[in-house]
Design a protein around this motif. Sequence first.
Motif, PDB file in Angstrom:
ATOM      1  N   TRP A  54       1.281  -6.823  -4.123  1.00 48.91           N
ATOM      2  CA  TRP A  54       0.220  -6.032  -3.481  1.00 48.91           C
ATOM      3  C   TRP A  54      -0.758  -5.467  -4.498  1.00 48.91           C
ATOM      4  O   TRP A  54      -1.967  -5.416  -4.247  1.00 48.91           O
ATOM      5  CB  TRP A  54       0.840  -4.909  -2.644  1.00 48.91           C
ATOM      6  N   TRP A  55      -0.253  -5.018  -5.654  1.00 48.32           N
ATOM      7  CA  TRP A  55      -1.116  -4.365  -6.641  1.00 48.32           C
ATOM      8  C   TRP A  55      -2.009  -5.370  -7.370  1.00 48.32           C
ATOM      9  O   TRP A  55      -2.962  -4.970  -8.055  1.00 48.32           O
ATOM     10  CB  TRP A  55      -0.279  -3.560  -7.636  1.00 48.32           C
TER      11      TRP A  55
ATOM     12  N   PRO B 121       1.722  -0.660  -1.093  1.00 51.16           N
ATOM     13  CA  PRO B 121       3.008  -0.488  -1.771  1.00 51.16           C
ATOM     14  C   PRO B 121       4.198  -0.879  -0.896  1.00 51.16           C
ATOM     15  O   PRO B 121       4.257  -0.552   0.282  1.00 51.16           O
ATOM     16  CB  PRO B 121       3.015   1.008  -2.114  1.00 51.16           C
TER      17      PRO B 121
ATOM     18  N   ASP C 143       3.982  -6.921   0.016  1.00 53.04           N
ATOM     19  CA  ASP C 143       3.149  -7.923  -0.628  1.00 53.04           C
ATOM     20  C   ASP C 143       2.500  -8.810   0.438  1.00 53.04           C
ATOM     21  O   ASP C 143       2.542  -8.485   1.622  1.00 53.04           O
ATOM     22  CB  ASP C 143       3.990  -8.728  -1.624  1.00 53.04           C
TER      23      ASP C 143
END
Length: 367
Positions: A33-34, A217, A220
Amino acid sequence: MTGWKLAGIWALRAISVLLVVGSLLSTTELNQWWIRIWDFPRIQILAGMILCLIALAKFDRGWRPWLPLALVGFALWQAYRVYPYTPLSPTEVARVAEQQTDRTGCFTALTLNVYQENREYGRTVDLIRRIDPDIVLLMETDQAWADAVAPALAVYPERIDRPLDNTYGIMFASKLPMRDASIQDLAQKDTPSVLATLSVGGHDFRMIALHPRPPVPKQDTEERDAEIVMAAKQSQYMTLPVLAIGDFNDVAWSDTTRLFKDIGGFLDPRRGRGTYATFPAGMVWLGWPLDHLFMTEEFLFSEMRVGESVGSDHRPVIARLCLDPERARARNEEAAAPDESDEKEAGEVMEEFEQDTARDAVEGEAG
């Protein structure tokens, strides 16, 4: 050099490096995700890089030429990614003259992520009544939302709903004749999509409405990407024209959306016209195009716009479309056919999704 000036220079360097690293990460196919959130603010990153280049030229000579060169290189790459959604790019979908939109094959669509926590129900009800669309898609609808909008949707003879309290409830209403309608969890439980066959002007078309989960968070993008690919596959094997709408929780310029277009044979009316950003509602001029409307080559359009805020964190998308297969095929850009690399990429997306699903099942049993 004063301490404040030195601190400012180091802050400028840090921001520049962050923008470069974030841009580099977004070129990968990793699903964390980040990493994938760097796909979203490409216009903002581009603007930030230009400002950093100007500031570095004026205040900092210490990291030349490598940092400025990296900024220039990735700024050009970001510009390349958003270029199709500027007026400099060719369009894909032809526009119908306004006087032709009263034909029997034309209809109005309204889509809106209402934002479940938004309780200003009346503004959405007023929007539906004012626009009087032929089809309405509402997302993030819990039971309270379903009850609140029921009076506005009472005039729609065709309805299919699944209110949920997890921010993924969905409601679809149509004045067009509807058949073979269903609500399905394509990739993830309690994350419904709507599939239906609608009729207008003597032609049938298939409608696909999506609202997959976003990269955040602990979440994904395997499921989101798989749902988008599954929807594209439905269009790929469909003999009918297809309209795909909804909040994809993905931006128009991402690799996943590009794959969706290629696999599904879709065209994007925003290309060559603008980003049509819908999120965040309070800063659309600075926002992202999360709410989409794609169509196969049998459609034309006369209008597509982002409406005013009605209390949600998204703004509504309003479009006037015409299903006119013969004229549309003659005027529209030909949709890109999926090639071997597209099919391979789609297969990899589904393989990652299946592996992730199997891993979650094992962890669930172990837990």
